[in-house]
Design a protein around this motif. Structure first.
Motif, PDB file in Angstrom:
ATOM      1  N   SER A 136       0.823  -1.203   0.000  1.00 40.22           N
ATOM      2  CA  SER A 136       0.000   0.000   0.000  1.00 40.22           C
ATOM      3  C   SER A 136       0.858   1.254   0.000  1.00 40.22           C
ATOM      4  CB  SER A 136      -0.948  -0.006   1.189  1.00 40.22           C
ATOM      5  OG  SER A 136      -0.258  -0.391   2.353  1.00 40.22           O
ATOM      6  N   ASP A 137       2.111   1.120   0.433  1.00 47.28           N
ATOM      7  CA  ASP A 137       2.940   2.313   0.403  1.00 47.28           C
ATOM      8  C   ASP A 137       3.280   2.731  -1.022  1.00 47.28           C
ATOM      9  OD1 ASP A 137       4.367   0.025   0.147  1.00 47.28           O
ATOM     10  OD2 ASP A 137       5.753   0.416   1.776  1.00 47.28           O
ATOM     11  N   ALA A 138       3.426   1.769  -1.913  1.00 48.33           N
ATOM     12  CA  ALA A 138       3.712   2.128  -3.300  1.00 48.33           C
ATOM     13  C   ALA A 138       2.488   2.755  -3.953  1.00 48.33           C
ATOM     14  CB  ALA A 138       4.159   0.914  -4.109  1.00 48.33           C
ATOM     15  N   PHE A 139       1.334   2.445  -3.423  1.00 52.88           N
ATOM     16  CA  PHE A 139       0.108   3.042  -3.950  1.00 52.88           C
ATOM     17  C   PHE A 139      -0.077   4.463  -3.435  1.00 52.88           C
ATOM     18  CE2 PHE A 139      -1.369  -1.481  -4.406  1.00 52.88           C
ATOM     19  CZ  PHE A 139      -1.421  -1.450  -5.782  1.00 52.88           C
ATOM     20  N   ASN A 140       0.676   4.780  -2.408  1.00 51.55           N
ATOM     21  CA  ASN A 140       0.579   6.114  -1.814  1.00 51.55           C
ATOM     22  C   ASN A 140       1.601   7.050  -2.450  1.00 51.55           C
ATOM     23  OD1 ASN A 140       0.565   8.378  -0.265  1.00 51.55           O
ATOM     24  ND2 ASN A 140       1.055   7.339   1.661  1.00 51.55           N
ATOM     25  N   LEU A 143      10.165   3.321  -7.019  1.00 54.52           N
ATOM     26  CA  LEU A 143       9.514   2.679  -8.162  1.00 54.52           C
ATOM     27  C   LEU A 143       9.730   3.487  -9.428  1.00 54.52           C
ATOM     28  CD1 LEU A 143       7.533   0.372  -9.059  1.00 54.52           C
ATOM     29  CD2 LEU A 143       5.688   2.016  -8.694  1.00 54.52           C
ATOM     30  N   ASP A 144       9.570   4.791  -9.330  1.00 49.89           N
ATOM     31  CA  ASP A 144       9.716   5.637 -10.510  1.00 49.89           C
ATOM     32  C   ASP A 144      11.149   5.618 -11.044  1.00 49.89           C
ATOM     33  OD1 ASP A 144       7.072   6.285 -10.446  1.00 49.89           O
ATOM     34  OD2 ASP A 144       7.331   8.216  -9.467  1.00 49.89           O
ATOM     35  N   HIS A 145      12.113   5.633 -10.137  1.00 49.29           N
ATOM     36  CA  HIS A 145      13.509   5.608 -10.596  1.00 49.29           C
ATOM     37  C   HIS A 145      13.805   4.337 -11.384  1.00 49.29           C
ATOM     38  CE1 HIS A 145      15.077   8.606  -7.349  1.00 49.29           C
ATOM     39  NE2 HIS A 145      14.263   9.152  -8.200  1.00 49.29           N
ATOM     40  N   ILE A 146      13.337   3.229 -10.860  1.00 44.83           N
ATOM     41  CA  ILE A 146      13.651   1.946 -11.476  1.00 44.83           C
ATOM     42  C   ILE A 146      12.860   1.728 -12.754  1.00 44.83           C
ATOM     43  CG2 ILE A 146      13.595  -0.550 -11.151  1.00 44.83           C
ATOM     44  CD1 ILE A 146      13.891   0.078  -8.113  1.00 44.83           C
ATOM     45  N   THR A 147      11.584   2.119 -12.710  1.00 38.97           N
ATOM     46  CA  THR A 147      10.740   1.867 -13.875  1.00 38.97           C
ATOM     47  C   THR A 147      10.750   3.034 -14.842  1.00 38.97           C
ATOM     48  OG1 THR A 147       8.753   2.745 -12.838  1.00 38.97           O
ATOM     49  CG2 THR A 147       9.233   0.407 -12.502  1.00 38.97           C
ATOM     50  N   GLY A 148      11.604   4.002 -14.606  1.00 36.98           N
ATOM     51  CA  GLY A 148      11.745   5.057 -15.592  1.00 36.98           C
ATOM     52  C   GLY A 148      12.178   4.444 -16.908  1.00 36.98           C
ATOM     53  N   ARG A 149      12.177   5.237 -17.933  1.00 36.84           N
ATOM     54  CA  ARG A 149      12.351   4.687 -19.278  1.00 36.84           C
ATOM     55  C   ARG A 149      13.636   3.874 -19.432  1.00 36.84           C
ATOM     56  NH1 ARG A 149      11.802   8.190 -24.738  1.00 36.84           N
ATOM     57  NH2 ARG A 149      12.144   6.540 -26.250  1.00 36.84           N
ATOM     58  N   TRP A 150      14.688   4.219 -18.687  1.00 40.98           N
ATOM     59  CA  TRP A 150      15.979   3.568 -18.916  1.00 40.98           C
ATOM     60  C   TRP A 150      16.496   2.759 -17.744  1.00 40.98           C
ATOM     61  CZ3 TRP A 150      16.415   3.640 -23.826  1.00 40.98           C
ATOM     62  CH2 TRP A 150      15.999   4.743 -24.570  1.00 40.98           C
ATOM     63  N   GLY A 151      15.927   2.963 -16.567  1.00 41.07           N
ATOM     64  CA  GLY A 151      16.452   2.321 -15.366  1.00 41.07           C
ATOM     65  C   GLY A 151      16.595   0.814 -15.477  1.00 41.07           C
ATOM     66  N   LEU A 172       7.603  -3.295 -22.843  1.00 42.30           N
ATOM     67  CA  LEU A 172       8.277  -2.843 -21.623  1.00 42.30           C
ATOM     68  C   LEU A 172       7.817  -1.444 -21.234  1.00 42.30           C
ATOM     69  CD1 LEU A 172      10.567  -3.486 -19.547  1.00 42.30           C
ATOM     70  CD2 LEU A 172      12.104  -2.231 -21.059  1.00 42.30           C
ATOM     71  N   ASP A 173       7.737  -0.565 -22.203  1.00 43.32           N
ATOM     72  CA  ASP A 173       7.337   0.807 -21.920  1.00 43.32           C
ATOM     73  C   ASP A 173       5.902   0.891 -21.407  1.00 43.32           C
ATOM     74  OD1 ASP A 173       9.796   1.716 -22.608  1.00 43.32           O
ATOM     75  OD2 ASP A 173       9.266   2.369 -24.613  1.00 43.32           O
ATOM     76  N   HIS A 174       5.024   0.096 -21.990  1.00 42.83           N
ATOM     77  CA  HIS A 174       3.631   0.132 -21.533  1.00 42.83           C
ATOM     78  C   HIS A 174       3.522  -0.285 -20.076  1.00 42.83           C
ATOM     79  CE1 HIS A 174       1.734  -0.297 -25.818  1.00 42.83           C
ATOM     80  NE2 HIS A 174       2.361   0.839 -25.636  1.00 42.83           N
ATOM     81  N   ILE A 175       4.242  -1.343 -19.739  1.00 44.79           N
ATOM     82  CA  ILE A 175       4.129  -1.880 -18.388  1.00 44.79           C
ATOM     83  C   ILE A 175       4.850  -1.009 -17.367  1.00 44.79           C
ATOM     84  CG2 ILE A 175       4.669  -3.861 -16.917  1.00 44.79           C
ATOM     85  CD1 ILE A 175       4.504  -5.547 -19.530  1.00 44.79           C
ATOM     86  N   THR A 176       6.009  -0.527 -17.770  1.00 44.94           N
ATOM     87  CA  THR A 176       6.792   0.258 -16.819  1.00 44.94           C
ATOM     88  C   THR A 176       6.494   1.742 -16.917  1.00 44.94           C
ATOM     89  OG1 THR A 176       8.657   0.533 -18.316  1.00 44.94           O
ATOM     90  CG2 THR A 176       8.643  -1.419 -16.920  1.00 44.94           C
ATOM     91  N   GLY A 177       5.507   2.087 -17.692  1.00 43.59           N
ATOM     92  CA  GLY A 177       5.089   3.471 -17.693  1.00 43.59           C
ATOM     93  C   GLY A 177       4.697   3.861 -16.282  1.00 43.59           C
ATOM     94  N   ARG A 178       4.471   5.124 -16.089  1.00 40.03           N
ATOM     95  CA  ARG A 178       4.285   5.609 -14.717  1.00 40.03           C
ATOM     96  C   ARG A 178       3.171   4.893 -13.960  1.00 40.03           C
ATOM     97  NH1 ARG A 178       3.776  11.931 -13.223  1.00 40.03           N
ATOM     98  NH2 ARG A 178       3.644  11.735 -10.960  1.00 40.03           N
ATOM     99  N   TRP A 179       2.133   4.452 -14.650  1.00 38.90           N
ATOM    100  CA  TRP A 179       0.977   3.909 -13.944  1.00 38.90           C
ATOM    101  C   TRP A 179       0.702   2.431 -14.202  1.00 38.90           C
ATOM    102  CZ3 TRP A 179       0.176   7.221 -10.386  1.00 38.90           C
ATOM    103  CH2 TRP A 179       0.323   8.587 -10.639  1.00 38.90           C
ATOM    104  N   GLY A 180       1.299   1.884 -15.241  1.00 37.76           N
ATOM    105  CA  GLY A 180       1.004   0.508 -15.629  1.00 37.76           C
ATOM    106  C   GLY A 180       1.140  -0.504 -14.504  1.00 37.76           C
ATOM    107  N   MET A 181       2.286  -0.483 -13.876  1.00 37.41           N
ATOM    108  CA  MET A 181       2.534  -1.457 -12.822  1.00 37.41           C
ATOM    109  C   MET A 181       1.570  -1.325 -11.658  1.00 37.41           C
ATOM    110  SD  MET A 181       6.403  -2.348 -12.123  1.00 37.41           S
ATOM    111  CE  MET A 181       7.505  -2.908 -13.414  1.00 37.41           C
ATOM    112  N   LEU A 182       1.278  -0.108 -11.283  1.00 35.46           N
ATOM    113  CA  LEU A 182       0.392   0.091 -10.137  1.00 35.46           C
ATOM    114  C   LEU A 182      -1.008  -0.419 -10.459  1.00 35.46           C
ATOM    115  CD1 LEU A 182       1.613   3.600  -8.950  1.00 35.46           C
ATOM    116  CD2 LEU A 182       1.972   1.395  -7.818  1.00 35.46           C
ATOM    117  N   ILE A 183      -1.445  -0.193 -11.678  1.00 34.73           N
ATOM    118  CA  ILE A 183      -2.762  -0.690 -12.068  1.00 34.73           C
ATOM    119  C   ILE A 183      -2.765  -2.215 -12.077  1.00 34.73           C
ATOM    120  CG2 ILE A 183      -4.385  -0.857 -13.987  1.00 34.73           C
ATOM    121  CD1 ILE A 183      -3.728   2.014 -14.701  1.00 34.73           C
TER     122      ILE A 183
END
Lengths: 131, 131
Positions: A16-20, A29-37, B29-40
DNA sequence: CAGCATCCAAAAGGATACTG
DNA sequence: CAGTATCCTTTTGGATGCTG
């Protein structure tokens, strides 16, 4: 994290913390799942690499984004930067032990993509044809 | 897509397609790791949810992005959209079997974040203090 | 080689108002 | 309720030129 088979129970409660949006976990999460991380971490997951090697390995990344993303990952303690003061200088990057743990858990996910990209593309075509 | 020539060098060889910016795997990869994909996907990993439930679950997402990202995930065959034509209408989203497989492999990764966010934050502080 | 600085274009994303 | 449409701001990212 228990994946309880109890009906209506929230197995993701621990997340739930990642949802917050206020929680630092979201930033991580954003750093890792950013476009290149992920791509950088995956590349380093195999072996330490130099800047130019990473640049060659990862298709489409600019030097600017490579540099920028690496700095973020170093700051997050996931990657270590090592400089050899030769001429020309050699700078290599490798996973820290923290980064290794992460990359290990990333493997499955990246493996899934490799195996199922074809299914996704098929689904896209099916969806597009149907309208 | 086997490239065996560079012997023993790349343990991530199977992923070389994700490293290739031209390959559809990169798009997935981009769709899933986009800012909201994973959380959804994580939210739906627990149970099917309605639009408004998702909106409440995922902190910080706008209706626009929720709608947009859901459409992408539906097109990719990861999520299914079901409409009940009542008044007011009920629209619920759930993982397809494809999406379930993905979300399963996502679990580890998200679990890692939950467990190690504190380490990352500590590393950030160490890094910042040191300069 | 390994980068940082600058400028600029493009894309992502938020706020608001509105619809079936 | 579950969106869509529009406008506008913020962020991202690429190209280029320049350093140690």
């Amino acid at each position: 994290m228990e994946v309880g088979s109890q009906a209506g129970r929230n197995a993701w409660q621990g997340l739930s913390d990642a949802f917050n949006s206020e929680c630092p976990a979201r930033e991580v999460l954003d750093h890792i799942t950013g476009r290149w991380g992920m791509l950088i971490l995956a590349a380093l997951g195999e072996e330490p690499q130099r800047f130019s090697e990473l640049h060659a390995t990862i298709g489409g990344i600019s030097e600017k984004m490579l540099s920028q993303t690496l700095r973020t990952l170093v700051r997050d303690g996931l990657v270590e930067r090592t400089v050899e003061h030769t001429t020309p200088p050699r700078v290599s990057y490798e996973l820290t032990s923290l980064g290794q743990g992460l990359t290990k858990s990333l493997e499955q996910f990246l493996g899934w993509i490799r195996q199922h990209t074809i299914d996704v593309v098929a689904a896209q075509h099916r969806h597009d044809r149907q309208r």
